[in-house]
Write a protein that holds these residues in place. Structure first.
Motif, short mmCIF file in Angstrom:
data_model
loop_
_atom_site.label_atom_id
_atom_site.label_comp_id
_atom_site.label_asym_id
_atom_site.label_seq_id
_atom_site.Cartn_x
_atom_site.Cartn_y
_atom_site.Cartn_z
N SER A 159 -9.17 -2.29 21.75
CA SER A 159 -8.76 -3.36 19.52
C SER A 159 -7.72 -2.70 19.19
N SER A 173 1.48 4.83 8.58
CA SER A 173 2.25 5.46 7.21
C SER A 173 3.51 6.50 7.26
N GLY A 216 -10.23 9.00 7.19
CA GLY A 216 -9.31 7.98 7.98
C GLY A 216 -8.95 7.74 9.89
N HIS A 241 1.63 -4.43 12.30
CA HIS A 241 1.15 -5.80 10.68
C HIS A 241 1.66 -7.33 11.60
N ARG A 269 -12.39 2.58 7.31
CA ARG A 269 -11.62 3.58 6.12
C ARG A 269 -11.62 2.58 5.03
N ARG A 325 -2.95 -6.31 10.02
CA ARG A 325 -2.83 -6.83 8.97
C ARG A 325 -1.89 -7.56 8.45
N THR A 332 1.14 -1.46 0.25
CA THR A 332 -0.32 -0.04 -0.03
C THR A 332 0.63 1.49 -0.07
N ILE A 383 -1.40 0.67 13.05
CA ILE A 383 -1.73 -0.35 12.62
C ILE A 383 -0.09 -2.34 13.14
N GLU A 400 -4.17 3.70 0.77
CA GLU A 400 -4.15 2.89 2.20
C GLU A 400 -4.88 1.50 2.32
N SER A 401 -4.37 0.67 3.46
CA SER A 401 -5.36 -0.59 3.26
C SER A 401 -6.82 -0.12 3.34
O1 TXA Z 1 -1.39 0.72 4.74
C1 TXA Z 1 -1.74 0.82 5.43
O2 TXA Z 1 -2.55 0.74 6.21
C2 TXA Z 1 -0.63 1.42 6.06
C3 TXA Z 1 0.61 0.56 5.88
C4 TXA Z 1 1.76 1.25 6.95
O3 TXA Z 1 0.13 -0.92 6.34
N1 TXA Z 1 -0.75 2.13 7.36
C5 TXA Z 1 -1.40 3.20 7.46
O4 TXA Z 1 -1.09 3.65 8.59
O5 TXA Z 1 -2.30 3.86 7.04
P1 TXA Z 1 -1.95 4.96 9.61
O6 TXA Z 1 -1.32 4.71 11.20
O7 TXA Z 1 -1.87 6.35 8.21
O8 TXA Z 1 -3.63 4.39 9.25
C6 TXA Z 1 -3.51 3.40 10.49
C7 TXA Z 1 -5.24 3.90 10.43
C8 TXA Z 1 -6.24 4.81 10.96
O9 TXA Z 1 -6.83 5.72 9.52
C9 TXA Z 1 -6.47 4.43 12.55
O10 TXA Z 1 -7.63 5.42 12.79
C10 TXA Z 1 -6.80 2.44 12.28
O11 TXA Z 1 -6.26 2.53 11.25
N2 TXA Z 1 -6.90 1.91 12.97
C11 TXA Z 1 -5.57 1.51 14.12
N3 TXA Z 1 -5.75 0.97 14.58
C12 TXA Z 1 -7.55 0.89 14.65
C13 TXA Z 1 -8.17 0.43 15.83
N4 TXA Z 1 -7.92 -0.40 16.94
N5 TXA Z 1 -9.36 1.38 16.35
C14 TXA Z 1 -10.15 1.81 15.26
N6 TXA Z 1 -9.07 2.43 13.78
C15 TXA Z 1 -8.19 1.61 14.16
#
Ligand code: TXA
Ligand code: MG
Length: 324
Positions: free
Chosen positions: A110, A135, A220, A60, A189, A114, A28, A58, A174-175
């Motif tokens: 929570s 990211s 997001g 991994h 998201r 991924r 991603t 997130i 992003e994912s």
């Molecule tokens: O593609 C991707 O997801 C990339 C690559 C590096 O894996 N990572 C990414 O991370 O985009 P970031 O931190 O930019 O976005 C993470 C998203 C955020 O919208 C966050 O709110 C959601 O994931 N998220 C993570 N853990 C969560 C949780 N326990 N509950 C709800 N949302 C969560």
């Protein structure tokens, strides 16, 4: 041309093992990674990104078999989704395992997990275990999809992180984040896996729903954040003596000269280190919240570096508890 060698992988592994950060390629976008179980390393991710607040990260993992290390239960839909979409751009929000530091999920119960689809990163994950990574961009900027983007965002070594060169990201978006916490799966998201693809596997998925507790202040960021139930009250050092009582807790960066009269005192870092403080913040709030106190008094933290994110989180917690 990708010229990553065994030595590069070994170096990435060594940096992570020592609590450092490495920029990792995924299908991603590039991520800025730390070992997920190392709270202090996770705190330094926020510092490097210049993120003025804490958002859940997130985690991994190398393969679906590793899920048990980060999630404490596995809803039935997980296997269906993992079969179809992992490795790939789908993040599942699941009940968090105790061992995952609270800062990883910004205090939520929570965790987003991924299996990324990139051979280098999966090899790294097999070697070092789960990695927490947002990211690899500075706060408020576009996610990087090439090594050059990462370096432009976060700087060249030694100021910037070591970047594991995996070439340009294939998906470049992003994912998809999908919550499996409730009976019905909920899209948090949109991303690399479409709603239609998810519904083909799962049936109806809730989408476009913003939890009432959280305004969609940036794309997001639809996750509802952990908010303590106990009222949070900002106080100054001068007010301490007047407010101290057994039913009140005190949260501070460093212990003030006198803490007489407080029911519980949580000191975030004896040396005033903001990275250490950030890594302990949510766990401290949880402990205070579970102590049956009437209120939690909070001393100001310096608004610099991670101090801004800590202060932001505490301000939001104070507003939340005042209005709800
Ligand atoms: O593609 C991707 O997801 C990339 C690559 C590096 O894996 N990572 C990414 O991370 O985009 P970031 O931190 O930019 O976005 C993470 C998203 C955020 O919208 C966050 O709110 C959601 O994931 N998220 C993570 N853990 C969560 C949780 N326990 N509950 C709800 N949302 C969560
Ligand atoms: Mg991001």
């Amino acid at each position: 041309m990708v010229s990553t060698t065994k030595e590069d992988l070994a170096r990435a592994r060594a940096i992570l093992d020592e609590g450092g950060l490495v920029a990792i390629p995924t299908e991603t976008v590039y991520g800025l990674a730390a070992r997920a179980f190392d709270a202090r390393a996770v705190a330094s991710i926020f510092e490097r990104k210049g993120r003025p607040r804490f958002d859940p990260l997130i985690v991994h993992v190398a393969e679906v078999g590793e899920l048990g290390r980060v999630a404490r239960s596995r809803p039935a839909a997980v296997d269906l989704l993992a079969d179809r979409f992992w490795p790939g751009p789908l993040t599942l929000v699941l009940p968090k395992a105790e061992e995952v530091p609270a800062l990883v999920s910004a205090g939520l119960d929570s965790v987003g997990v991924r299996v990324p689809d990139h051979p280098l990163t999966r090899e790294l994950l097999s070697a070092v275990g789960p990695l927490a990574a947002p990211s690899a961009n500075r706060f408020g900027r576009v996610s990087p999809t090439t090594v050059e983007h990462v370096r432009a965002e976060l700087g060249e070594e030694p100021e910037g992180p070591f970047v594991l060169d995996g070439g340009p990201c294939r998906t470049g978006l992003e994912s998809t984040v999908l919550s499996l916490l409730d009976d019905r799966p909920r899209l948090l998201r949109p991303g690399g896996v479409t709603l239609e693809e998810l519904e083909a596997v799962l049936g109806p998925v809730e989408s476009g729903v913003t939890p009432a507790t959280e305004a969609p202040e940036s794309p997001g960021q639809l996750a509802s954040h952990y908010a303590p139930r106990t009222p949070i009250v900002p106080v100054t050092e001068a007010e301490l003596a007047g407010r101290a009582r057994p039913e009140a807790g005190l949260l501070c960066l460093r212990r003030p000269p006198s803490v007489e009269g407080w029911g519980v005192v949580e000191e975030l870092s004896a040396t005033g280190d903001l990275v250490e403080a950030a890594s302990r913040l949510f766990a401290a709030l949880h402990r205070l919240d579970a102590s049956g106190l009437m209120e939690i008094a909070v001393l100001p933290v310096p608004e610099e570096g991670l101090g801004r994110a800590i202060a932001d989180r505490l301000r939001r917690a104070a507003v939340r508890t005042r209005t709800s």
